[in-house]
Design an enzyme around this catalytic site. Structure first.
Site, PDB file in Angstrom:
ATOM      1  N   VAL A 190      10.657  -7.204   9.722  1.00 19.81           N
ATOM      2  CA  VAL A 190      11.799  -6.288   9.814  1.00 19.81           C
ATOM      3  C   VAL A 190      11.480  -5.263  10.898  1.00 19.81           C
ATOM      4  O   VAL A 190      10.377  -4.697  10.922  1.00 19.81           O
ATOM      5  CB  VAL A 190      12.055  -5.591   8.463  1.00 19.81           C
ATOM      6  CG1 VAL A 190      13.212  -4.623   8.569  1.00 19.81           C
ATOM      7  CG2 VAL A 190      12.305  -6.629   7.377  1.00 19.81           C
TER       8      VAL A 190
ATOM      9  N   LYS B  43       4.696  -9.932   9.411  1.00 21.57           N
ATOM     10  CA  LYS B  43       4.108  -8.930  10.323  1.00 21.57           C
ATOM     11  C   LYS B  43       2.588  -9.042  10.263  1.00 21.57           C
ATOM     12  O   LYS B  43       1.908  -8.932  11.267  1.00 21.57           O
ATOM     13  CB  LYS B  43       4.552  -7.540   9.922  1.00 21.57           C
ATOM     14  CG  LYS B  43       3.767  -6.477  10.634  1.00 21.57           C
ATOM     15  CD  LYS B  43       4.536  -5.206  10.751  1.00 21.57           C
ATOM     16  CE  LYS B  43       3.677  -4.174  11.423  1.00 21.57           C
ATOM     17  NZ  LYS B  43       2.581  -3.750  10.547  1.00 21.57           N
TER      18      LYS B  43
ATOM     19  N   GLY C  72       4.772 -10.238   4.130  1.00 23.94           N
ATOM     20  CA  GLY C  72       5.481 -10.135   5.408  1.00 23.94           C
ATOM     21  C   GLY C  72       4.740 -10.855   6.519  1.00 23.94           C
ATOM     22  O   GLY C  72       3.511 -10.818   6.592  1.00 23.94           O
TER      23      GLY C  72
ATOM     24  N   MET D 109       0.843  -1.197   0.000  1.00 20.39           N
ATOM     25  CA  MET D 109       0.000   0.000   0.000  1.00 20.39           C
ATOM     26  C   MET D 109       0.881   1.252   0.000  1.00 20.39           C
ATOM     27  O   MET D 109       0.404   2.352   0.277  1.00 20.39           O
ATOM     28  CB  MET D 109      -0.938   0.001   1.211  1.00 20.39           C
ATOM     29  CG  MET D 109      -1.910  -1.179   1.174  1.00 20.39           C
ATOM     30  SD  MET D 109      -3.401  -0.911   2.137  1.00 20.39           S
ATOM     31  CE  MET D 109      -2.736  -0.698   3.765  1.00 20.39           C
ATOM     32  N   GLY D 110       2.169   1.060  -0.297  1.00 19.96           N
ATOM     33  CA  GLY D 110       3.052   2.215  -0.432  1.00 19.96           C
ATOM     34  C   GLY D 110       3.531   2.764   0.898  1.00 19.96           C
ATOM     35  O   GLY D 110       3.441   2.109   1.925  1.00 19.96           O
TER      36      GLY D 110
ATOM     37  N   HIS E  49       9.117  -3.399   3.411  1.00 19.71           N
ATOM     38  CA  HIS E  49       8.761  -3.591   2.001  1.00 19.71           C
ATOM     39  C   HIS E  49      10.015  -3.890   1.162  1.00 19.71           C
ATOM     40  O   HIS E  49       9.992  -4.754   0.287  1.00 19.71           O
ATOM     41  CB  HIS E  49       8.122  -2.320   1.429  1.00 19.71           C
ATOM     42  CG  HIS E  49       6.864  -1.886   2.100  1.00 19.71           C
ATOM     43  ND1 HIS E  49       6.770  -0.721   2.823  1.00 19.71           N
ATOM     44  CD2 HIS E  49       5.635  -2.452   2.154  1.00 19.71           C
ATOM     45  CE1 HIS E  49       5.532  -0.587   3.281  1.00 19.71           C
ATOM     46  NE2 HIS E  49       4.831  -1.618   2.896  1.00 19.71           N
TER      47      HIS E  49
ATOM     48  N   SER F  63       4.260   1.437   7.894  1.00 18.47           N
ATOM     49  CA  SER F  63       3.956   2.747   7.319  1.00 18.47           C
ATOM     50  C   SER F  63       3.220   3.604   8.336  1.00 18.47           C
ATOM     51  O   SER F  63       3.305   4.829   8.314  1.00 18.47           O
ATOM     52  CB  SER F  63       3.077   2.590   6.078  1.00 18.47           C
ATOM     53  OG  SER F  63       3.668   1.696   5.165  1.00 18.47           O
ATOM     54  N   ARG F  64       2.483   2.953   9.227  1.00 19.51           N
ATOM     55  CA  ARG F  64       1.658   3.699  10.184  1.00 19.51           C
ATOM     56  C   ARG F  64       2.458   4.243  11.365  1.00 19.51           C
ATOM     57  O   ARG F  64       1.926   5.041  12.139  1.00 19.51           O
ATOM     58  CB  ARG F  64       0.523   2.816  10.699  1.00 19.51           C
ATOM     59  CG  ARG F  64      -0.565   2.522   9.659  1.00 19.51           C
ATOM     60  CD  ARG F  64      -1.713   1.757  10.291  1.00 19.51           C
ATOM     61  NE  ARG F  64      -2.887   1.689   9.453  1.00 19.51           N
ATOM     62  CZ  ARG F  64      -3.259   0.618   8.746  1.00 19.51           C
ATOM     63  NH1 ARG F  64      -2.520  -0.478   8.760  1.00 19.51           N
ATOM     64  NH2 ARG F  64      -4.358   0.647   8.016  1.00 19.51           N
TER      65      ARG F  64
ATOM     66  N   GLU G  59      11.791  -0.205   5.113  1.00 14.03           N
ATOM     67  CA  GLU G  59      12.724  -1.329   5.045  1.00 14.03           C
ATOM     68  C   GLU G  59      12.021  -2.697   4.990  1.00 14.03           C
ATOM     69  O   GLU G  59      12.537  -3.629   4.370  1.00 14.03           O
ATOM     70  CB  GLU G  59      13.622  -1.245   6.285  1.00 14.03           C
ATOM     71  CG  GLU G  59      14.958  -1.937   6.173  1.00 14.03           C
ATOM     72  CD  GLU G  59      15.829  -1.429   5.035  1.00 14.03           C
ATOM     73  OE1 GLU G  59      15.882  -0.197   4.819  1.00 14.03           O
ATOM     74  OE2 GLU G  59      16.440  -2.276   4.359  1.00 14.03           O
TER      75      GLU G  59
HETATM   76  P1  AMP Z   1       1.478  -2.894   3.434  1.00 15.90           P
HETATM   77  O1  AMP Z   1       2.005  -1.849   2.503  1.00 15.90           O
HETATM   78  O2  AMP Z   1       1.466  -2.471   4.864  1.00 15.90           O
HETATM   79  O3  AMP Z   1       0.181  -3.498   2.962  1.00 15.90           O
HETATM   80  O4  AMP Z   1       2.539  -4.072   3.383  1.00 15.90           O
HETATM   81  C1  AMP Z   1       2.899  -4.697   2.186  1.00 15.90           C
HETATM   82  C2  AMP Z   1       3.633  -5.965   2.499  1.00 15.90           C
HETATM   83  O5  AMP Z   1       4.796  -5.654   3.270  1.00 15.90           O
HETATM   84  C3  AMP Z   1       2.789  -6.936   3.345  1.00 15.90           C
HETATM   85  O6  AMP Z   1       3.021  -8.266   2.898  1.00 15.90           O
HETATM   86  C4  AMP Z   1       3.333  -6.721   4.720  1.00 15.90           C
HETATM   87  O7  AMP Z   1       3.190  -7.855   5.565  1.00 15.90           O
HETATM   88  C5  AMP Z   1       4.796  -6.450   4.440  1.00 15.90           C
HETATM   89  N1  AMP Z   1       5.398  -5.744   5.562  1.00 15.90           N
HETATM   90  C6  AMP Z   1       4.974  -4.585   6.128  1.00 15.90           C
HETATM   91  N2  AMP Z   1       5.748  -4.267   7.183  1.00 15.90           N
HETATM   92  C7  AMP Z   1       6.669  -5.246   7.297  1.00 15.90           C
HETATM   93  C8  AMP Z   1       7.745  -5.495   8.199  1.00 15.90           C
HETATM   94  N3  AMP Z   1       8.031  -4.677   9.203  1.00 15.90           N
HETATM   95  N4  AMP Z   1       8.486  -6.606   7.997  1.00 15.90           N
HETATM   96  C9  AMP Z   1       8.205  -7.468   6.985  1.00 15.90           C
HETATM   97  N5  AMP Z   1       7.207  -7.293   6.104  1.00 15.90           N
HETATM   98  C10 AMP Z   1       6.451  -6.198   6.263  1.00 15.90           C
END
Ligand code: AMP
Length: 282
Positions: free
Chosen positions: A176, A149, A147, A30-31, A37, A186-187, A35
């Protein structure tokens, strides 16, 4: 790196690469890249001929009153970061491109959603599964990177890929973290100054829980109480949930045993954070 905004162009690029026999690694995001991502992208880069990432804040996975409008966005910065990872294609569609009319079909997730984030965010995983079904169909990736997470998301995607027979290898990637242990997100930019300091207690409490289990504790209630006490003592956040479940089936446990996840969500004044640890227990 080519930036693509339409589904038609993305599909024709993918078809071209497929005809050349190239393997495709896909990283949906979602942008507001960080680190976490970038680690997914690096892994995709190592394992595939072509790497595609998507940046799309998917409105249908946000519930009423959630943070769709205020979700952090910075496309220019994301572009630079993605370029640094030698990504081949960045798919950045508009909401109208992905949802041109009211949906005739949506994907409903039947299992593994009545707990954790699925319980706190009704309809969230239906939104995730629906957008991923669209993206998987467009990208036809060899491998897709997610991830840990978002551990429940990994479990749901595993079900989606298996039930719909997508010929895609799911690659889960370790969490990470910042140097002080906070899971990158991101939040995190929405934490107030004091909350940012307090937020280290989330991972710390999970580590304490892990140590307690390693030292022989097998009662999930005791583990949950231990985490709750730590978070209440160390932060101003409000606990949304703290759970110990089997993983990836996400069933409640009478006794801690086997492959498990200890997961939590805590609400701070402007942001809700999640974190988890997984472990194998004899
Ligand atoms: P998001 O942009 O938050 O939807 O995340 C996109 C992808 O990045 C998802 O598969 C998340 O699980 C992964 N992701 C986000 N934060 C982390 C993190 N801290 N460590 C590993 N993967 C992450």
């Amino acid at each position: 790196m080519k930036v693509v905004t339409t589904i038609t162009e993305m599909q024709s690029e993918i078809n071209r690469q497929k005809e050349l026999g190239k393997s495709i690694g896909f990283v949906p995001t979602m942008g507001f890249l960080h680190e976490g991502h970038l680690t997914l992208m690096k892994k995709a880069r190592q394992e595939n001929d072509i790497v595609v990432i998507s940046i799309f804040v998917n409105p249908i996975q946000f519930g009423p009153g959630e943070d769709y409008e205020t979700y952090p966005r910075d496309f220019e910065r994301d572009l630079e970061l993605a370029q640094g990872e030698k990504i081949d294609y960045l798919f950045h569609p508009s909401v109208e491109e992905m949802y041109p009319h009211s949906s005739t079909v949506k994907v409903v997730v039947q299992e593994r959603t009545d707990v954790l984030c699925g319980k706190s965010r009704p309809g969230h995983f239906d939104g995730v599964a629906t957008i991923l079904t669209k993206l998987f169909t467009i990208m036809m990736p060899t491998r897709a990177y997610f991830g840990k997470k978002d551990a429940q998301q990994v479990a749901v995607v595993e079900g989606l890929i298996s039930d719909f027979h997508f010929p895609i290898q799911l690659v889960p990637v370790d969490i990470v973290r910042e140097e002080d242990g906070l899971a990158k997100s991101s939040r995190n930019v929405k934490l107030l100054h004091d909350e940012r300091k307090q937020a280290t207690a989330l991972y710390r409490s999970l580590q304490i829980a892990r140590e307690t289990i390693e030292n022989g504790e097998r009662n999930p209630i005791n583990v949950i109480q231990l985490i709750e006490r730590h978070i209440k003592d160390e932060t101003s956040g409000i606990v949304d949930y703290i759970e110990v479940y089997s993983y990836p089936s996400l069933n409640r446990l009478e006794k801690i045993k086997g492959s498990i996840i200890i997961a939590l969500a805590v609400k701070f004044s402007r942001v809700r954070l999640i974190d988890n640890v997984m472990m194998d227990v004899n």
